[in-house]
Design a protein around this motif. Structure first.
Motif, short mmCIF file in Angstrom:
data_model
loop_
_atom_site.label_atom_id
_atom_site.label_comp_id
_atom_site.label_asym_id
_atom_site.label_seq_id
_atom_site.Cartn_x
_atom_site.Cartn_y
_atom_site.Cartn_z
N LYS A 98 -4.09 -19.69 44.08
CA LYS A 98 -4.63 -20.62 43.09
C LYS A 98 -3.87 -20.39 41.79
O LYS A 98 -3.87 -19.29 41.26
CB LYS A 98 -6.12 -20.36 42.85
CG LYS A 98 -7.01 -20.67 44.03
CD LYS A 98 -8.46 -20.36 43.68
CE LYS A 98 -9.40 -20.73 44.79
NZ LYS A 98 -10.81 -20.47 44.42
N ARG A 155 -3.34 -21.60 37.79
CA ARG A 155 -4.02 -22.29 36.69
C ARG A 155 -2.99 -22.74 35.67
O ARG A 155 -2.09 -22.00 35.32
CB ARG A 155 -5.04 -21.36 36.04
CG ARG A 155 -6.17 -21.00 36.97
CD ARG A 155 -7.26 -20.19 36.25
NE ARG A 155 -8.30 -19.80 37.17
CZ ARG A 155 -9.31 -20.57 37.55
NH1 ARG A 155 -9.43 -21.77 37.05
NH2 ARG A 155 -10.20 -20.13 38.41
N ASN A 167 -6.50 -24.75 32.27
CA ASN A 167 -7.35 -24.04 33.23
C ASN A 167 -7.66 -24.87 34.48
O ASN A 167 -8.64 -24.61 35.17
CB ASN A 167 -8.64 -23.53 32.58
CG ASN A 167 -9.13 -22.27 33.23
OD1 ASN A 167 -8.35 -21.49 33.80
ND2 ASN A 167 -10.43 -22.06 33.18
N HIS A 168 -6.82 -25.88 34.78
CA HIS A 168 -6.96 -26.64 36.02
C HIS A 168 -6.31 -25.86 37.15
O HIS A 168 -5.23 -25.30 36.98
CB HIS A 168 -6.31 -28.02 35.90
CG HIS A 168 -6.96 -28.89 34.89
ND1 HIS A 168 -6.28 -29.43 33.83
CD2 HIS A 168 -8.24 -29.30 34.76
CE1 HIS A 168 -7.10 -30.15 33.09
NE2 HIS A 168 -8.31 -30.08 33.64
N VAL A 169 -6.97 -25.85 38.30
CA VAL A 169 -6.48 -25.08 39.44
C VAL A 169 -5.66 -25.97 40.37
O VAL A 169 -6.04 -27.10 40.67
CB VAL A 169 -7.66 -24.46 40.23
CG1 VAL A 169 -7.18 -23.77 41.49
CG2 VAL A 169 -8.44 -23.50 39.35
#
Length: 170
Positions: free
Chosen positions: A123, A125, A129-131
């Motif tokens: 994951k 970011r 802070n979008h994954v």
């Protein structure tokens, strides 16, 4: 080896990472019969047994721990669908994957936790802070899935067919 033990060993060779219940179903044998032959195969060093997230999986010797993790998880429909989506698209947002494969976000996250723990998916970011999901080792993953057995890609094809049929009907 007995005929039944040979059958069990060959099935594991052609379906690495198979879990116990699927082995029993696929071979149409009694669970006790499969347990007996599995114990003997393990004692003889012909089969290895590993636990992954509540299931016992079997492999012929030679797979490293990362490969065993991939093969065990690809046997689960949701993990396989996630992996297939990320293999196809290269990277994806978790919400998009959940929507496309038709699972709740919490279900997706449960499987993602295992894929991340086994170093199959990572994951990433961004600054907001979008994954984004990506394969940790895309070439290695694709090569493993292509090389282990001609039967492994079938579930990916079946999953695609189900998704296509649902889209046409819906």
């Amino acid at each position: 080896m007995t005929e039944t033990r040979t059958l069990v060993a060959e099935y594991i060779t052609h379906n690495p990472g198979v879990h116990f219940n699927e082995l029993v179903r696929s071979l149409d044998l009694a669970p006790g019969q499969v347990q007996h032959h599995i114990r003997r195969l393990i004692a003889d060093g012909a089969v290895e047994r590993r636990e992954f997230y509540g299931r016992t999986h079997y492999f012929e010797p030679g797979f490293n721990s990362w490969e065993r993790g991939v093969l065990a998880l690809v046997g689960r429909d949701t993990a396989r669908a996630i992996l297939g989506h990320v293999l196809e698209h290269g990277e994806a947002r978790p919400g998009d994957v959940a929507d496309e494969i038709g699972v709740a976000r919490s279900t997706l996250e449960w499987h993602l936790d295992h894929l991340v723990e086994c170093d199959i998916v990572c994951k990433k970011r961004d600054l907001h802070n979008h994954v984004t999901l990506e394969l940790t080792h895309p070439d290695r993953t694709a090569h493993l899935l292509e090389s282990v057995s001609p039967s492994l890609p079938e579930p990916f094809v079946e999953q695609f067919d189900r998704m296509l049929s649902a889209a046409i009907e819906g």
